[in-house]
Scaffold this active site. Structure first.
Site, short mmCIF file in Angstrom:
data_model
loop_
_atom_site.label_atom_id
_atom_site.label_comp_id
_atom_site.label_asym_id
_atom_site.label_seq_id
_atom_site.Cartn_x
_atom_site.Cartn_y
_atom_site.Cartn_z
N LEU A 153 2.09 -3.63 -9.90
CA LEU A 153 1.09 -4.27 -9.04
C LEU A 153 1.77 -4.91 -7.83
O LEU A 153 2.86 -5.46 -7.95
CB LEU A 153 0.32 -5.33 -9.82
N ASP A 154 1.11 -4.84 -6.68
CA ASP A 154 1.63 -5.56 -5.53
C ASP A 154 1.03 -6.97 -5.52
O ASP A 154 0.28 -7.34 -6.42
CB ASP A 154 1.35 -4.81 -4.22
N SER A 155 1.38 -7.76 -4.51
CA SER A 155 0.94 -9.17 -4.49
C SER A 155 -0.58 -9.30 -4.41
O SER A 155 -1.16 -10.20 -5.00
CB SER A 155 1.61 -9.92 -3.34
N ASP A 169 -2.77 -7.16 -5.65
CA ASP A 169 -3.28 -6.84 -6.98
C ASP A 169 -3.09 -8.01 -7.94
O ASP A 169 -3.96 -8.28 -8.78
CB ASP A 169 -2.56 -5.61 -7.54
#
Length: 119
Positions: A74-76, A78
């Site tokens: 996950l990115d920030s 997400d």
């Protein structure tokens, strides 16, 4: 005493109140307590169900020790969505500074467990 006071006292009806009547007129004693907190196992199940609801998360990689970025990819943004979903699920508000510190599934579970308002 003035004549008016004497007349007023004598015209008022007098009631005898026994001690048993006085006890029944007391306000009842009430005690309040908070509802029992959520069990950690229940919190864990609910957080994992939230995580399974995200299409970007591979359910086979999902564990309580999984990191949002390293393990789940996950990115920030997400991660912010995950924290917002946890807030909505448990009806709590996580301050931004504390939300930024939540980087794993276990940290989310622990935060909810230490929050007495969660339900």
């Amino acid at each position: 005493m003035s004549l008016f006071r004497i007349a007023a006292r004598s015209s008022l009806p007098r009631f005898a109140v026994s001690s048993t009547v006085r006890r029944t007129q007391q306000l009842p004693f009430r005690s309040f307590s908070a509802a029992p907190g959520l069990k950690k196992s229940e919190i864990e199940l609910r957080v994992l169900e939230i995580m399974k609801g995200f299409e970007k998360i591979d359910a086979s990689k999902l564990t309580t020790s999984a990191s949002f970025e390293k393990d789940l990819g996950l990115d920030s943004l997400d991660a912010v969505e995950v924290v917002m979903a946890v807030e909505e699920e448990f009806a709590i508000e996580i301050p931004d500074a504390e939300a930024d510190e939540i980087q794993t599934v276990q940290q989310a579970i622990d935060y909810v467990a230490k929050t007495p308002e969660a339900h």
